[in-house]
Design a protein around this motif. Structure first.
Motif, PDB file in Angstrom:
ATOM      1  N   HIS A  11       0.833  -1.203   0.000  1.00 28.00           N
ATOM      2  CA  HIS A  11       0.000   0.000   0.000  1.00 28.00           C
ATOM      3  C   HIS A  11       0.872   1.260   0.000  1.00 28.00           C
ATOM      4  N   ASP A  12       1.902   1.282   0.851  1.00 30.02           N
ATOM      5  CA  ASP A  12       2.817   2.429   0.910  1.00 30.02           C
ATOM      6  C   ASP A  12       3.557   2.593  -0.419  1.00 30.02           C
ATOM      7  N   LYS A  17       4.326   5.526  -5.487  1.00 32.42           N
ATOM      8  CA  LYS A  17       4.498   5.474  -6.943  1.00 32.42           C
ATOM      9  C   LYS A  17       3.399   6.224  -7.685  1.00 32.42           C
ATOM     10  N   VAL A  18       2.199   6.262  -7.130  1.00 29.25           N
ATOM     11  CA  VAL A  18       1.117   7.051  -7.732  1.00 29.25           C
ATOM     12  C   VAL A  18       1.509   8.527  -7.703  1.00 29.25           C
ATOM     13  N   ASP A  20       4.558   9.828  -7.422  1.00 29.01           N
ATOM     14  CA  ASP A  20       5.714  10.029  -8.298  1.00 29.01           C
ATOM     15  C   ASP A  20       5.304  10.047  -9.769  1.00 29.01           C
ATOM     16  N   THR A  21       4.393   9.162 -10.138  1.00 32.33           N
ATOM     17  CA  THR A  21       3.946   9.072 -11.533  1.00 32.33           C
ATOM     18  C   THR A  21       3.172  10.314 -11.930  1.00 32.33           C
ATOM     19  N   ILE A  22       2.307  10.800 -11.056  1.00 31.41           N
ATOM     20  CA  ILE A  22       1.551  12.021 -11.352  1.00 31.41           C
ATOM     21  C   ILE A  22       2.513  13.191 -11.558  1.00 31.41           C
ATOM     22  N   PHE A  23       3.479  13.318 -10.668  1.00 32.48           N
ATOM     23  CA  PHE A  23       4.458  14.394 -10.794  1.00 32.48           C
ATOM     24  C   PHE A  23       5.206  14.278 -12.123  1.00 32.48           C
ATOM     25  N   TYR A  24       5.671  13.085 -12.442  1.00 37.49           N
ATOM     26  CA  TYR A  24       6.412  12.840 -13.689  1.00 37.49           C
ATOM     27  C   TYR A  24       5.556  13.194 -14.905  1.00 37.49           C
ATOM     28  N   LEU A  25       4.297  12.767 -14.894  1.00 34.66           N
ATOM     29  CA  LEU A  25       3.401  13.042 -16.022  1.00 34.66           C
ATOM     30  C   LEU A  25       3.144  14.534 -16.188  1.00 34.66           C
ATOM     31  N   LEU A  26       2.870  15.224 -15.094  1.00 37.72           N
ATOM     32  CA  LEU A  26       2.569  16.655 -15.185  1.00 37.72           C
ATOM     33  C   LEU A  26       3.778  17.458 -15.653  1.00 37.72           C
ATOM     34  N   VAL A  27       4.956  17.109 -15.157  1.00 40.08           N
ATOM     35  CA  VAL A  27       6.167  17.818 -15.581  1.00 40.08           C
ATOM     36  C   VAL A  27       6.447  17.540 -17.058  1.00 40.08           C
ATOM     37  N   ASN A  28       6.391  16.282 -17.454  1.00 39.39           N
ATOM     38  CA  ASN A  28       6.703  15.932 -18.835  1.00 39.39           C
ATOM     39  C   ASN A  28       5.616  16.358 -19.810  1.00 39.39           C
ATOM     40  N   ASN A  29       4.411  16.545 -19.329  1.00 43.75           N
ATOM     41  CA  ASN A  29       3.333  17.001 -20.194  1.00 43.75           C
ATOM     42  C   ASN A  29       3.571  18.429 -20.694  1.00 43.75           C
ATOM     43  N   LYS A  57      -4.108   3.063 -13.137  1.00 45.36           N
ATOM     44  CA  LYS A  57      -5.536   3.246 -12.869  1.00 45.36           C
ATOM     45  C   LYS A  57      -5.741   4.304 -11.777  1.00 45.36           C
ATOM     46  N   ARG A  58      -4.970   4.201 -10.712  1.00 41.29           N
ATOM     47  CA  ARG A  58      -5.087   5.195  -9.635  1.00 41.29           C
ATOM     48  C   ARG A  58      -4.621   6.572 -10.089  1.00 41.29           C
ATOM     49  N   VAL A  59      -3.574   6.608 -10.905  1.00 45.34           N
ATOM     50  CA  VAL A  59      -3.075   7.871 -11.452  1.00 45.34           C
ATOM     51  C   VAL A  59      -4.163   8.531 -12.302  1.00 45.34           C
ATOM     52  N   ALA A  60      -4.808   7.743 -13.158  1.00 53.45           N
ATOM     53  CA  ALA A  60      -5.865   8.273 -14.023  1.00 53.45           C
ATOM     54  C   ALA A  60      -7.003   8.867 -13.198  1.00 53.45           C
ATOM     55  N   ASP A  61      -7.390   8.167 -12.141  1.00 57.31           N
ATOM     56  CA  ASP A  61      -8.467   8.666 -11.277  1.00 57.31           C
ATOM     57  C   ASP A  61      -8.086   9.992 -10.615  1.00 57.31           C
ATOM     58  N   GLU A  62      -6.863  10.067 -10.083  1.00 52.46           N
ATOM     59  CA  GLU A  62      -6.433  11.294  -9.401  1.00 52.46           C
ATOM     60  C   GLU A  62      -6.235  12.444 -10.373  1.00 52.46           C
ATOM     61  N   LEU A  63      -5.652  12.161 -11.537  1.00 54.86           N
ATOM     62  CA  LEU A  63      -5.477  13.226 -12.531  1.00 54.86           C
ATOM     63  C   LEU A  63      -6.828  13.819 -12.925  1.00 54.86           C
TER      64      LEU A  63
END
Length: 198
Positions: A11-12, A17-18, A20-29, A57-63
Motif C-alpha cells: 500500500h505504501d 508510486k502514484v 511520483d507518476t503524477i508528478f512525472y506526467l505533469l512535468v513531462n506534459n 488506474k489510480r493515477v488516471a483517477d487522481e489526474l
C-alpha cells in the motif's frame, strides 16, 4: 505497536508510486509529447512493473478528479497523452500569448482537415494557409517559421500526422491523437461560422 505486514508495504509503495507518476506526467506534459510507457517503468516504477496497471488506474483517477486531466494510452506510440478535459472557460490557468498564438495556427490547420474529411494534401494545406497570409517558405510575423512548426513541432506534439498514402511525392496531413482528444465537432462548427462572418 504492531509490525507492518506485506500488505502495508504494498500500500505504501503504491501510494508513493502514484504520487511520483503524477508528478512525472505533469512535468513531462509541459513538452506536450508522448510520455512513453517504457520511461514510466524505467524512471518511476522500476523493478515493480507488475504493479503498473494498478498504478496507472489510480493515477488516471487522481489526474481526473484533482487536476481535470484525462490520460489516454496511444497504442501506435506506446505511450500516454494527457489532455485537459475542462472547458477552456472553466480552467483556472491562463494561457500565455505564445501558446494562444500556437493554438490558433493548430486550430486553423485542424479546421481545414476537418472540412476536408479528415485529411488534406500538402498542396491543399499551403493553398489554404496562403488565404490567411501564411506561406511555406516565408517567415510569418506572428508564427515565425511556420514550416518548422507544422512539419516538426506539431507532429512531435501529436497534433498532426504526416502520411505518405500513395507512396509518391504527395504527403497528406491528418489529425494526430492529441488533436482528436482536444478538439471536437462543435469547435469546428463554431470556428467555421466565425470564418463565414469575416
Amino acid at each position: 505497536m504492531q509490525p507492518k505486514n506485506d500488505d502495508d508495504d504494498d500500500h505504501d509503495f503504491l501510494d508513493s508510486k502514484v504520487k511520483d507518476t503524477i508528478f512525472y506526467l505533469l512535468v513531462n506534459n509541459q513538452k506536450q509529447t508522448i510520455i512513453k510507457r517504457a520511461d514510466l517503468t524505467k524512471y518511476i516504477i522500476k523493478d515493480k512493473s507488475r504493479y503498473f496497471d494498478q498504478i496507472i488506474k489510480r493515477v488516471a483517477d487522481e489526474l481526473n478528479q484533482v487536476f481535470g486531466y484525462d490520460i489516454t494510452y496511444i497504442e501506435s506510440q506506446k505511450g500516454y497523452l494527457l489532455f485537459n478535459k475542462l472547458p477552456t472557460d472553466r480552467t483556472l490557468l491562463k494561457i500565455s500569448q505564445e501558446k494562444e498564438t500556437k493554438l490558433s495556427l493548430i486550430f486553423l490547420i485542424a479546421s481545414h482537415i476537418y472540412n476536408s474529411g479528415g485529411s488534406v494534401t500538402e498542396k491543399s494545406l499551403w493553398k489554404f494557409l496562403k488565404l490567411f497570409g501564411i506561406q511555406q517558405d516565408i517567415e510569418h510575423t506572428l508564427f515565425g517559421d511556420v514550416k518548422r512548426l507544422i512539419y516538426q513541432l506539431y507532429v512531435k506534439e501529436c497534433y498532426f500526422e504526416i502520411v505518405d498514402q500513395d507512396q509518391e511525392t504527395e504527403l497528406y496531413f491528418k489529425f494526430g491523437p492529441r488533436c482528436l482528444l482536444e478538439m471536437n465537432n462543435d469547435n469546428f462548427i463554431r470556428f467555421n461560422n466565425e470564418l463565414i462572418q469575416l
